[in-house]
Design an enzyme around this catalytic site. Structure first.
Site, PDB file in Angstrom:
ATOM      1  N   ASP A 170      11.522 -16.701 -53.317  1.00 49.74           N
ATOM      2  CA  ASP A 170      12.263 -15.451 -53.529  1.00 49.74           C
ATOM      3  C   ASP A 170      12.330 -15.054 -55.008  1.00 49.74           C
ATOM      4  OD1 ASP A 170      12.799 -14.943 -50.859  1.00 49.74           O
ATOM      5  OD2 ASP A 170      14.632 -16.126 -50.868  1.00 49.74           O
ATOM      6  N   ALA A 185      21.632 -14.663 -52.477  1.00 54.83           N
ATOM      7  CA  ALA A 185      20.525 -13.888 -53.043  1.00 54.83           C
ATOM      8  C   ALA A 185      20.597 -13.819 -54.568  1.00 54.83           C
ATOM      9  CB  ALA A 185      20.530 -12.480 -52.454  1.00 54.83           C
ATOM     10  N   GLY A 226      13.602  -2.729 -52.637  1.00 55.84           N
ATOM     11  CA  GLY A 226      13.534  -4.111 -52.181  1.00 55.84           C
ATOM     12  C   GLY A 226      12.230  -4.499 -51.486  1.00 55.84           C
ATOM     13  N   SER A 285       8.294 -10.325 -41.657  1.00 61.34           N
ATOM     14  CA  SER A 285       7.224 -11.244 -42.070  1.00 61.34           C
ATOM     15  C   SER A 285       5.981 -11.171 -41.174  1.00 61.34           C
ATOM     16  CB  SER A 285       7.747 -12.681 -42.135  1.00 61.34           C
ATOM     17  OG  SER A 285       8.677 -12.783 -43.180  1.00 61.34           O
ATOM     18  N   ARG A 345      33.571 -16.852 -58.333  1.00 61.00           N
ATOM     19  CA  ARG A 345      32.340 -17.162 -57.577  1.00 61.00           C
ATOM     20  C   ARG A 345      31.119 -17.043 -58.495  1.00 61.00           C
ATOM     21  NH1 ARG A 345      30.362 -14.396 -51.875  1.00 61.00           N
ATOM     22  NH2 ARG A 345      28.851 -16.011 -51.386  1.00 61.00           N
ATOM     23  N   ARG A 391      32.851  -9.237 -57.429  1.00 61.33           N
ATOM     24  CA  ARG A 391      34.258  -8.875 -57.199  1.00 61.33           C
ATOM     25  C   ARG A 391      35.150 -10.042 -57.605  1.00 61.33           C
ATOM     26  NH1 ARG A 391      33.790  -6.301 -51.228  1.00 61.33           N
ATOM     27  NH2 ARG A 391      32.943  -8.369 -50.908  1.00 61.33           N
ATOM     28  N   SER A 424      12.730  -9.625 -38.320  1.00 55.35           N
ATOM     29  CA  SER A 424      11.961 -10.089 -39.485  1.00 55.35           C
ATOM     30  C   SER A 424      10.695  -9.252 -39.677  1.00 55.35           C
ATOM     31  CB  SER A 424      11.564 -11.554 -39.303  1.00 55.35           C
ATOM     32  OG  SER A 424      10.660 -11.925 -40.331  1.00 55.35           O
ATOM     33  N   ASN A 454      12.704 -21.453 -48.505  1.00 56.24           N
ATOM     34  CA  ASN A 454      12.256 -20.438 -47.544  1.00 56.24           C
ATOM     35  C   ASN A 454      10.804 -20.642 -47.104  1.00 56.24           C
ATOM     36  OD1 ASN A 454      10.903 -19.559 -49.813  1.00 56.24           O
ATOM     37  ND2 ASN A 454      11.285 -17.398 -49.447  1.00 56.24           N
ATOM     38  N   LYS A 490      18.027 -21.708 -44.490  1.00 58.46           N
ATOM     39  CA  LYS A 490      17.388 -22.070 -45.763  1.00 58.46           C
ATOM     40  C   LYS A 490      17.945 -23.366 -46.365  1.00 58.46           C
ATOM     41  CE  LYS A 490      15.993 -17.361 -46.965  1.00 58.46           C
ATOM     42  NZ  LYS A 490      15.976 -16.295 -47.974  1.00 58.46           N
TER      43      LYS A 490
HETATM   44  P1  ATR Z   1      23.656 -13.274 -49.641  1.00 57.21           P
HETATM   45  O1  ATR Z   1      23.263 -14.661 -49.275  1.00 57.21           O
HETATM   46  O2  ATR Z   1      22.841 -12.210 -48.969  1.00 57.21           O
HETATM   47  O3  ATR Z   1      23.725 -13.054 -51.126  1.00 57.21           O
HETATM   48  P2  ATR Z   1      26.510 -13.677 -49.380  1.00 57.21           P
HETATM   49  O4  ATR Z   1      26.364 -15.077 -49.842  1.00 57.21           O
HETATM   50  O5  ATR Z   1      27.420 -13.376 -48.256  1.00 57.21           O
HETATM   51  O6  ATR Z   1      25.109 -13.056 -48.997  1.00 57.21           O
HETATM   52  O7  ATR Z   1      26.950 -12.797 -50.654  1.00 57.21           O
HETATM   53  C1  ATR Z   1      27.194 -11.449 -50.566  1.00 57.21           C
HETATM   54  C2  ATR Z   1      27.437 -10.905 -51.971  1.00 57.21           C
HETATM   55  O8  ATR Z   1      27.657  -9.486 -51.862  1.00 57.21           O
HETATM   56  C3  ATR Z   1      28.660 -11.460 -52.659  1.00 57.21           C
HETATM   57  O9  ATR Z   1      28.433 -11.499 -54.047  1.00 57.21           O
HETATM   58  C4  ATR Z   1      29.735 -10.414 -52.309  1.00 57.21           C
HETATM   59  O10 ATR Z   1      30.800 -10.364 -53.211  1.00 57.21           O
HETATM   60  P3  ATR Z   1      32.167 -11.274 -53.039  1.00 57.21           P
HETATM   61  O11 ATR Z   1      31.796 -12.648 -53.491  1.00 57.21           O
HETATM   62  O12 ATR Z   1      33.138 -10.616 -53.922  1.00 57.21           O
HETATM   63  O13 ATR Z   1      32.515 -11.192 -51.570  1.00 57.21           O
HETATM   64  C5  ATR Z   1      28.913  -9.162 -52.440  1.00 57.21           C
HETATM   65  N1  ATR Z   1      29.441  -7.983 -51.734  1.00 57.21           N
HETATM   66  C6  ATR Z   1      29.429  -7.727 -50.406  1.00 57.21           C
HETATM   67  N2  ATR Z   1      29.939  -6.516 -50.156  1.00 57.21           N
HETATM   68  C7  ATR Z   1      30.292  -5.975 -51.358  1.00 57.21           C
HETATM   69  C8  ATR Z   1      30.868  -4.728 -51.776  1.00 57.21           C
HETATM   70  N3  ATR Z   1      31.194  -3.764 -50.890  1.00 57.21           N
HETATM   71  N4  ATR Z   1      31.062  -4.528 -53.090  1.00 57.21           N
HETATM   72  C9  ATR Z   1      30.739  -5.470 -53.991  1.00 57.21           C
HETATM   73  N5  ATR Z   1      30.183  -6.677 -53.674  1.00 57.21           N
HETATM   74  C10 ATR Z   1      29.962  -6.922 -52.372  1.00 57.21           C
END
Ligand code: ATR
Length: 283
Positions: free
Chosen positions: A102, A130, A245, A17, A155, A151, A15, A87, A66
């Protein structure tokens, strides 16, 4: 008496922070401490209660707690309710206050770099945890339309539905689509925001072609490890304005520091340099 605060998570070793808050404590000459504390799964509520009883002013909460923090708080602010994720826990006499900073952090970073969105179109990549705060940030900045591309578009659709149910999004229209349709939405975008974990150290980069992106669009990545993600490198080489970021990371800490230590701190080049140094040493 020394004002105490901490960041809690599992694992917590990496972290940033403590670097952020430590920098500000020194800069403002405050008698305070900010630690990182690892909390073992299954013990979150008990450990938070222990910290409260030990006189901590509050804690920042990171992965994977969280949602547990949201459930534990006696009351949560709008951003936490919209995202279901807290958070920041502030220990008040009347109870534990939960916040999510955030969305504020991302909005503040973008405002600093590109101003408001003035009804502009945003292409937002990702539909995970996120992404929720990021959509909220786009609404705060006055976006006209936010296309949430993932993707799996189901979702993205679920994320939009739950944000709409929370009534936290105002003004902006939010539309879900599949990531492979990127070029269809990119030409009119004023801003492209990556909230996926693609491009993070150890992960493959995003598979999108920026050729289709509006040449005037700014490109923001919320990933900060590495600071220059493959997406930002590509965008910069094509002449786009880029926002990394670290901006979000620094700005999301501002309300926490103020709640813990009573001073609203400034996000300065000195703070950025301190964080970049730590990231370089860890690379
Ligand atoms: P976080 O809480 O950090 O957002 P998460 O809930 O695991 O982590 O979500 C990861 C996000 O990154 C998702 O939108 C995931 O897409 P899928 O829902 O299709 O899995 C996306 N992601 C991760 N790797 C990816 C990649 N190589 N290309 C495109 N999207 C990706």
């Amino acid at each position: 008496m020394t004002a105490k605060a901490a960041v809690v998570g599992w694992p917590i070793q990496h972290s940033l922070s403590p670097v952020l808050h430590g920098h500000w404590l020194k800069e403002y000459g405050i008698d305070g401490s900010y630690e990182k504390i690892a909390i073992e799964p299954g013990t979150f509520a008990q450990r938070i209660n222990d910290l409260r009883e030990a006189g901590y002013r509050g804690v920042n909460v990171t992965v994977p707690y969280k949602e547990e923090a949201f459930a534990l708080a006696d009351y949560n602010d709008d951003a936490a309710r919209a995202t279901g994720a807290t958070n920041l826990l502030i220990f008040r006499e009347r109870g534990v206050e939960g916040r999510n900073t955030d969305a504020f952090g991302l909005a503040a970073s973008l405002r600093e770099n590109i101003g408001t969105l003035e009804d502009g179109k945003v292409v937002l990549l990702g539909a995970g945890g996120a992404a929720r705060g990021a959509v909220l940030a786009m609404s705060m900045l006055g976006a006209g339309i936010v296309y949430v591309l993932n993707r799996s578009s189901e979702r993205a659709e679920r994320l939009i539905q739950s944000l709409m149910d929370s009534k936290a999004i105002f003004g902006a229209g939010v539309i879900s689509a599949r990531l492979d349709g990127f070029s269809h939405f990119a030409a009119e975008a004023a801003l492209l925001v990556n909230t996926t974990s693609a491009g993070m150290k150890g992960n493959p980069p995003l598979d999108i072609d920026l050729l289709a992106l509006n040449p005037q669009a700014a490109v923001c990545d919320i990933v900060y490890n590495p600071l220059m993600t493959p997406l930002l490198k590509d965008a910069e080489a094509r002449g786009h304005r880029t926002i990394d970021g670290l901006g979000m990371l620094m700005h999301q800490a501002v309300p926490s520091f103020e709640a813990f230590f009573g001073v609203r701190p400034a996000v300065t080049p000195g703070l950025r340099a301190a964080l970049e140094k730590v990231l370089r040493e860890r690379a």
